[in-house]
Scaffold this motif. Structure first.
Motif, PDB file in Angstrom:
ATOM      1  N   CYS A 190       5.363   9.830   0.577  1.00 41.17           N
ATOM      2  CA  CYS A 190       4.658   8.606   0.199  1.00 41.17           C
ATOM      3  C   CYS A 190       5.116   7.506   1.148  1.00 41.17           C
ATOM      4  O   CYS A 190       6.282   7.123   1.142  1.00 41.17           O
ATOM      5  CB  CYS A 190       4.959   8.230  -1.241  1.00 41.17           C
ATOM      6  SG  CYS A 190       4.293   6.623  -1.749  1.00 41.17           S
ATOM      7  N   GLY A 198      -0.292   4.809  -5.466  1.00 43.88           N
ATOM      8  CA  GLY A 198      -1.051   5.443  -4.411  1.00 43.88           C
ATOM      9  C   GLY A 198      -2.298   6.100  -4.971  1.00 43.88           C
ATOM     10  O   GLY A 198      -2.560   6.070  -6.173  1.00 43.88           O
ATOM     11  N   THR A 211       0.843  -1.189   0.000  1.00 43.03           N
ATOM     12  CA  THR A 211       0.000   0.000   0.000  1.00 43.03           C
ATOM     13  C   THR A 211       0.879   1.239   0.000  1.00 43.03           C
ATOM     14  O   THR A 211       1.850   1.315   0.767  1.00 43.03           O
ATOM     15  CB  THR A 211      -0.917   0.026   1.227  1.00 43.03           C
ATOM     16  OG1 THR A 211      -1.733  -1.145   1.225  1.00 43.03           O
ATOM     17  CG2 THR A 211      -1.820   1.253   1.205  1.00 43.03           C
ATOM     18  N   LEU A 212       0.533   2.194  -0.847  1.00 47.33           N
ATOM     19  CA  LEU A 212       1.237   3.476  -0.917  1.00 47.33           C
ATOM     20  C   LEU A 212       0.257   4.590  -0.576  1.00 47.33           C
ATOM     21  O   LEU A 212      -0.838   4.642  -1.144  1.00 47.33           O
ATOM     22  CB  LEU A 212       1.804   3.706  -2.316  1.00 47.33           C
ATOM     23  CG  LEU A 212       2.737   2.633  -2.869  1.00 47.33           C
ATOM     24  CD1 LEU A 212       3.155   2.973  -4.297  1.00 47.33           C
ATOM     25  CD2 LEU A 212       3.958   2.466  -1.989  1.00 47.33           C
ATOM     26  N   VAL A 213       0.660   5.476   0.316  1.00 48.42           N
ATOM     27  CA  VAL A 213      -0.206   6.571   0.729  1.00 48.42           C
ATOM     28  C   VAL A 213       0.566   7.874   0.619  1.00 48.42           C
ATOM     29  O   VAL A 213       1.565   8.076   1.317  1.00 48.42           O
ATOM     30  CB  VAL A 213      -0.718   6.381   2.165  1.00 48.42           C
ATOM     31  CG1 VAL A 213      -1.606   7.556   2.563  1.00 48.42           C
ATOM     32  CG2 VAL A 213      -1.481   5.064   2.293  1.00 48.42           C
ATOM     33  N   GLU A 214       0.081   8.768  -0.258  1.00 49.56           N
ATOM     34  CA  GLU A 214       0.725  10.069  -0.433  1.00 49.56           C
ATOM     35  C   GLU A 214       0.151  11.102   0.524  1.00 49.56           C
ATOM     36  O   GLU A 214      -1.010  10.999   0.944  1.00 49.56           O
ATOM     37  CB  GLU A 214       0.532  10.588  -1.866  1.00 49.56           C
ATOM     38  CG  GLU A 214       1.055   9.705  -2.968  1.00 49.56           C
ATOM     39  CD  GLU A 214      -0.026   8.855  -3.578  1.00 49.56           C
ATOM     40  OE1 GLU A 214       0.105   8.466  -4.750  1.00 49.56           O
ATOM     41  OE2 GLU A 214      -1.021   8.577  -2.871  1.00 49.56           O
TER      42      GLU A 214
END
Length: 125
Positions: free
Chosen positions: A22, A116, A3-6
Protein backbone atom coordinates in the motif's frame (compact mmCIF):
# COMPACT_ATOMS: atom_id res chain seq x y z
CA UNK A 1 -5.14 15.12 0.91
CA UNK A 2 -3.85 11.56 1.28
CA UNK A 3 -4.06 8.80 -1.33
CA UNK A 4 -3.59 5.10 -0.64
CA UNK A 5 -3.02 2.64 -3.47
CA UNK A 6 -2.93 -1.12 -2.86
CA UNK A 7 -1.24 -3.70 -5.05
CA UNK A 8 -0.16 -7.33 -4.91
CA UNK A 9 -3.45 -9.17 -4.82
CA UNK A 10 -4.11 -12.25 -6.91
CA UNK A 11 -5.12 -15.88 -6.92
CA UNK A 12 -3.25 -18.61 -5.05
CA UNK A 13 -3.85 -22.12 -3.82
CA UNK A 14 -4.36 -22.89 -0.15
CA UNK A 15 -1.06 -22.91 1.70
CA UNK A 16 0.46 -20.33 -0.62
CA UNK A 17 1.70 -16.82 0.07
CA UNK A 18 1.09 -13.30 -1.19
CA UNK A 19 2.48 -9.91 -0.25
CA UNK A 20 0.27 -6.85 -0.47
CA UNK A 21 1.64 -3.33 -0.69
CA UNK A 22 0.00 0.00 0.00
CA UNK A 23 1.66 3.18 -1.20
CA UNK A 24 0.73 6.35 0.65
CA UNK A 25 1.10 9.84 -0.77
CA UNK A 26 -0.01 13.37 -0.05
CA UNK A 27 1.21 16.37 1.91
CA UNK A 28 -0.86 15.59 5.01
CA UNK A 29 0.16 11.95 5.36
CA UNK A 30 2.50 12.95 8.20
CA UNK A 31 -0.60 13.57 10.35
CA UNK A 32 -1.64 9.90 10.16
CA UNK A 33 -0.13 7.77 12.94
CA UNK A 34 -1.74 4.39 12.33
CA UNK A 35 -1.97 2.25 9.21
CA UNK A 36 -4.04 -0.87 8.91
CA UNK A 37 -5.29 -3.65 6.69
CA UNK A 38 -8.93 -4.69 6.58
CA UNK A 39 -10.73 -7.18 4.39
CA UNK A 40 -14.25 -7.73 3.19
CA UNK A 41 -15.55 -10.98 1.78
CA UNK A 42 -18.65 -11.06 -0.37
CA UNK A 43 -21.76 -10.68 1.76
CA UNK A 44 -19.81 -10.07 4.96
CA UNK A 45 -18.87 -7.07 7.07
CA UNK A 46 -15.45 -5.46 6.86
CA UNK A 47 -13.01 -7.34 9.10
CA UNK A 48 -9.89 -6.09 10.85
CA UNK A 49 -6.69 -7.83 9.73
CA UNK A 50 -3.73 -5.94 11.18
CA UNK A 51 -2.50 -2.47 12.09
CA UNK A 52 0.80 -0.79 12.81
CA UNK A 53 1.81 2.44 14.49
CA UNK A 54 3.78 4.42 11.97
CA UNK A 55 6.29 5.95 14.41
CA UNK A 56 7.31 2.90 16.45
CA UNK A 57 6.12 -0.14 14.51
CA UNK A 58 3.93 -1.56 17.24
CA UNK A 59 1.55 -4.08 15.68
CA UNK A 60 -1.89 -5.56 16.34
CA UNK A 61 -3.44 -8.56 14.57
CA UNK A 62 -6.87 -10.02 14.16
CA UNK A 63 -7.31 -13.46 15.72
CA UNK A 64 -7.94 -15.16 12.38
CA UNK A 65 -4.58 -14.12 10.90
CA UNK A 66 -2.23 -14.24 13.90
CA UNK A 67 0.92 -16.26 13.25
CA UNK A 68 0.20 -16.33 9.48
CA UNK A 69 0.21 -12.67 8.42
CA UNK A 70 2.83 -10.00 9.10
CA UNK A 71 2.30 -6.26 8.75
CA UNK A 72 5.32 -4.04 8.17
CA UNK A 73 6.24 -0.63 6.79
CA UNK A 74 8.87 1.33 4.96
CA UNK A 75 8.91 4.79 6.51
CA UNK A 76 11.28 6.24 3.92
CA UNK A 77 9.04 5.33 1.01
CA UNK A 78 5.68 5.51 2.85
CA UNK A 79 4.76 1.94 1.92
CA UNK A 80 2.74 -0.46 4.04
CA UNK A 81 3.04 -4.21 3.53
CA UNK A 82 1.08 -7.31 4.45
CA UNK A 83 2.89 -10.61 4.10
CA UNK A 84 0.33 -13.40 4.00
CA UNK A 85 1.49 -16.98 4.50
CA UNK A 86 -0.36 -20.28 4.86
CA UNK A 87 -3.34 -18.80 3.06
CA UNK A 88 -6.72 -20.45 3.49
CA UNK A 89 -9.85 -20.28 1.31
CA UNK A 90 -11.51 -18.26 4.08
CA UNK A 91 -8.90 -15.53 3.51
CA UNK A 92 -10.56 -14.79 0.16
CA UNK A 93 -11.68 -11.15 0.23
CA UNK A 94 -11.00 -7.66 -1.01
CA UNK A 95 -8.17 -6.26 1.08
CA UNK A 96 -8.06 -2.56 1.92
CA UNK A 97 -5.36 -0.47 3.48
CA UNK A 98 -6.41 2.45 5.63
CA UNK A 99 -4.93 5.31 7.63
CA UNK A 100 -5.95 6.78 10.96
CA UNK A 101 -5.01 9.82 13.04
CA UNK A 102 -5.98 7.98 16.24
CA UNK A 103 -3.27 5.84 17.78
CA UNK A 104 -5.17 4.15 20.59
CA UNK A 105 -7.93 2.57 18.50
CA UNK A 106 -6.29 -0.04 16.35
CA UNK A 107 -8.98 -2.31 14.95
CA UNK A 108 -12.17 -0.34 14.39
CA UNK A 109 -12.65 0.71 10.76
CA UNK A 110 -14.84 3.63 11.86
CA UNK A 111 -11.69 5.42 13.10
CA UNK A 112 -9.74 5.05 9.87
CA UNK A 113 -10.49 8.06 7.74
CA UNK A 114 -8.55 7.32 4.56
CA UNK A 115 -9.01 4.15 2.49
CA UNK A 116 -7.51 2.66 -0.60
CA UNK A 117 -9.55 1.18 -3.43
CA UNK A 118 -8.86 -2.42 -2.41
CA UNK A 119 -7.17 -5.40 -4.00
CA UNK A 120 -8.70 -8.84 -4.51
CA UNK A 121 -7.18 -11.92 -2.89
CA UNK A 122 -8.60 -15.29 -3.92
CA UNK A 123 -7.50 -18.56 -2.30
CA UNK A 124 -8.60 -21.85 -3.81
CA UNK A 125 -8.71 -25.19 -2.00
Amino acid sequence: QVTLVESGGGSVQAGGSLRLSCSASGPTFRHYVMMGWFRQATGKEREFVASILWFDGDTTYGDSVKDRFTISKDNDRNILYLQMNALKPEDTAVYFCAASRIQHIRDDPEWFGIWGQGTQVSVSS
